[in-house]
Design a protein around this motif. Structure first.
Motif, PDB file in Angstrom:
ATOM      1  N   LEU A 199      50.353  60.007  56.897  1.00 26.91           N
ATOM      2  CA  LEU A 199      51.436  59.175  57.414  1.00 26.91           C
ATOM      3  C   LEU A 199      50.916  57.800  57.823  1.00 26.91           C
ATOM      4  O   LEU A 199      51.523  56.766  57.507  1.00 26.91           O
ATOM      5  CB  LEU A 199      52.097  59.860  58.613  1.00 26.91           C
ATOM      6  N   ALA A 200      49.789  57.776  58.539  1.00 28.55           N
ATOM      7  CA  ALA A 200      49.215  56.496  58.973  1.00 28.55           C
ATOM      8  C   ALA A 200      48.716  55.677  57.787  1.00 28.55           C
ATOM      9  O   ALA A 200      48.651  54.444  57.861  1.00 28.55           O
ATOM     10  CB  ALA A 200      48.079  56.743  59.961  1.00 28.55           C
ATOM     11  N   ALA A 201      48.380  56.343  56.693  1.00 29.97           N
ATOM     12  CA  ALA A 201      47.876  55.630  55.523  1.00 29.97           C
ATOM     13  C   ALA A 201      48.987  54.991  54.703  1.00 29.97           C
ATOM     14  O   ALA A 201      48.746  54.021  53.983  1.00 29.97           O
ATOM     15  CB  ALA A 201      47.067  56.583  54.643  1.00 29.97           C
ATOM     16  N   ARG A 202      50.237  55.502  54.816  1.00 26.51           N
ATOM     17  CA  ARG A 202      51.311  54.964  53.965  1.00 26.51           C
ATOM     18  C   ARG A 202      52.426  54.262  54.726  1.00 26.51           C
ATOM     19  O   ARG A 202      53.312  53.667  54.111  1.00 26.51           O
ATOM     20  CB  ARG A 202      51.896  56.084  53.103  1.00 26.51           C
ATOM     21  N   ALA A 203      52.409  54.305  56.046  1.00 24.45           N
ATOM     22  CA  ALA A 203      53.456  53.627  56.807  1.00 24.45           C
ATOM     23  C   ALA A 203      53.345  52.110  56.634  1.00 24.45           C
ATOM     24  O   ALA A 203      52.237  51.565  56.622  1.00 24.45           O
ATOM     25  CB  ALA A 203      53.347  53.991  58.288  1.00 24.45           C
ATOM     26  N   PRO A 204      54.462  51.406  56.502  1.00 25.74           N
ATOM     27  CA  PRO A 204      54.407  49.942  56.375  1.00 25.74           C
ATOM     28  C   PRO A 204      53.810  49.308  57.621  1.00 25.74           C
ATOM     29  O   PRO A 204      54.182  49.639  58.743  1.00 25.74           O
ATOM     30  CB  PRO A 204      55.886  49.553  56.208  1.00 25.74           C
ATOM     31  N   LEU A 205      52.895  48.396  57.421  1.00 24.65           N
ATOM     32  CA  LEU A 205      52.267  47.694  58.542  1.00 24.65           C
ATOM     33  C   LEU A 205      53.193  46.601  59.066  1.00 24.65           C
ATOM     34  O   LEU A 205      54.010  46.059  58.313  1.00 24.65           O
ATOM     35  CB  LEU A 205      50.941  47.074  58.104  1.00 24.65           C
ATOM     36  N   PRO A 206      53.084  46.254  60.348  1.00 25.92           N
ATOM     37  CA  PRO A 206      53.838  45.095  60.835  1.00 25.92           C
ATOM     38  C   PRO A 206      53.351  43.824  60.152  1.00 25.92           C
ATOM     39  O   PRO A 206      52.283  43.812  59.513  1.00 25.92           O
ATOM     40  CB  PRO A 206      53.529  45.083  62.340  1.00 25.92           C
ATOM     41  N   ALA A 207      54.105  42.761  60.264  1.00 25.38           N
ATOM     42  CA  ALA A 207      53.778  41.516  59.550  1.00 25.38           C
ATOM     43  C   ALA A 207      52.452  40.929  60.039  1.00 25.38           C
ATOM     44  O   ALA A 207      52.233  40.778  61.234  1.00 25.38           O
ATOM     45  CB  ALA A 207      54.909  40.503  59.761  1.00 25.38           C
ATOM     46  N   ASN A 208      51.578  40.643  59.088  1.00 25.58           N
ATOM     47  CA  ASN A 208      50.304  39.962  59.332  1.00 25.58           C
ATOM     48  C   ASN A 208      49.487  40.565  60.477  1.00 25.58           C
ATOM     49  O   ASN A 208      49.071  39.870  61.398  1.00 25.58           O
ATOM     50  CB  ASN A 208      50.545  38.469  59.617  1.00 25.58           C
TER      51      ASN A 208
END
Length: 387
Positions: A199-208
């Motif tokens: 889950l942590a590997a594919r969750a969208p990251l926050p901007a920049n």
């Protein structure tokens, strides 16, 4: 002023003899589950019958093994079978919560009885038993430098040996790359269940994002995943000295020591981050050993600490990731409404949620008394922002 607990025994006082004993010997007592030292200790060996050993252990008598190491393991298995035969099945009309508490009680009884079979580690961590393996390195990893003779339960020693083997072999983590492994230390929760990592590997990251906190890092696996995803600076925290040492070693092994800072024992480090990740213990129950602290937290202390500290530790535009199994909900130990209320009370709101089902063997084990709850379990990554 605390004193070191000890056990005392006489080499001629055995389970078969009521003869007067010679002056007692003593040794330091060590238990990772904080079990108290037994008041009565008898010497047992290859001639001791399993029925006798089981009866004495149930009565609270500790059994100091002086025979063949492999025979001690066989005796442990025989005692375990007797516990299984005498255990009461879970009533068919029991609620999930009742089933859980009965299961925990049975496991506690098993641990107490089997924990009465003891071995003596010499002042260099060695075992002077026939056919005993060389356990010095495994014990040094778990206990640190030797400090005189030490009595431990055989079940604990077998755990120390197994942990050493896991530490040597490592656990493959596909999210870090093909064939990449993380090496857990004794007393540190091993990432054998990969759902939360995926889950942590594919969750969208926050901007920049540039900075992240990994709270309760354990082996450091999530910190490593975040660093591999491009975070320039990840601060990993843990309350456990063993976990801190483990996370530092893994960061170094993976070539990420320059991007991962490991610190403790506070839950939150100083400052703010673009992303804060927390995978707290998911069951509100009392742990019985250090490694169980990765699964059980009776008051949800870490969960609530994460939620209530999140807003004050995020940069503008940042977010928190709560990675949590809903097994507690299926067991009737916590409700979804209680979790959502805790999030709202902390001044947070949910922007999205990613779910995954378990793929570990216990979810398919129909003989497990908690099978129905385990089969329905979902692990979620909750994306949280200040409200």
């Amino acid at each position: 002023m605390s004193t070191t607990p000890t056990i005392s025994w006489s080499e001629d006082r055995s389970a078969r003899s009521a003869q007067p004993a010679r002056p007692a010997r003593s040794a330091r007592w060590h238990s990772e589950s904080c079990a108290p030292p037994a008041r009565r200790v008898v010497v047992v060996d290859d001639r001791t019958k399993a029925a006798t050993a089981y009866q004495l252990a149930c009565e609270g008598t500790a059994l100091l093994w002086r025979g063949d190491f492999h025979n001690a393991r066989q005796l442990l298995k025989s005692m375990s079978r007797r516990i299984d035969r005498k255990s009461n099945p879970t009533p068919p009309d029991a609620t999930p919560a009742e089933s859980f508490h009965l299961h925990r009680r049975a496991r506690g009884h098993r641990a107490r009885v089997l924990g009465k079979l003891l071995v003596l580690l010499e002042d260099d961590h060695s075992l002077t038993l026939r056919r005993a393996p060389d356990v010095r390195r495994a014990c040094a990893e778990a206990y640190g430098p030797p400090r005189g003779e030490r009595a431990v339960s055989l079940t604990e020693l077998l755990g120390v040996i197994g942990a050493h083997q896991w530490r040597e072999k490592g656990v493959e983590v596909p999210a870090l790359g093909d064939g990449i492994r993380v090496h857990p230390h004794y007393g540190v929760f091993s990432p054998v269940r990969g759902e939360y990592i995926d889950l942590a590997a594919r969750a969208p990251l926050p901007a920049n994002p540039r900075t992240a906190f990994d709270l309760g890092t354990g082996t450091g696996v999530l910190a490593a995943v975040l660093a591999r995803r491009g975070l320039a600076h990840v601060v990993a925290t843990d309350i456990s000295p063993r976990a801190l040492a483990c996370a530092r070693e893994n960061a170094d092994r993976l070539g990420l020591a320059g991007r991962i800072e490991v610190t403790g024992p506070d839950l939150y480090p100083e400052g703010r981050a673009d992303l804060v990740v927390c995978n707290p213990p998911w069951l509100p129950a009392r742990p019985t050993s250090t490694v169980e602290q990765g699964v059980y937290d009776p008051d949800g202390t870490m969960l609530h600490g994460f939620l209530h500290g999140l807003a004050a530790h995020l940069h503008p535009g940042g977010e928190g990731w709560l990675v949590l199994s809903d097994l507690a909900e299926h067991l009737g130990l916590r409700t979804r409404a209680a979790l959502l209320t805790a999030i709202t009370t902390a001044g947070l709101r949910v922007t999205a949620r990613l779910d995954t089902s378990p793929h570990h063997p216990r979810a398919r084990d129909t003989t497990d008394p908690l099978h129905r709850a385990r089969a329905a379990e979902v692990t979620s990554l909750w994306r949280l922002i200040p409200d």
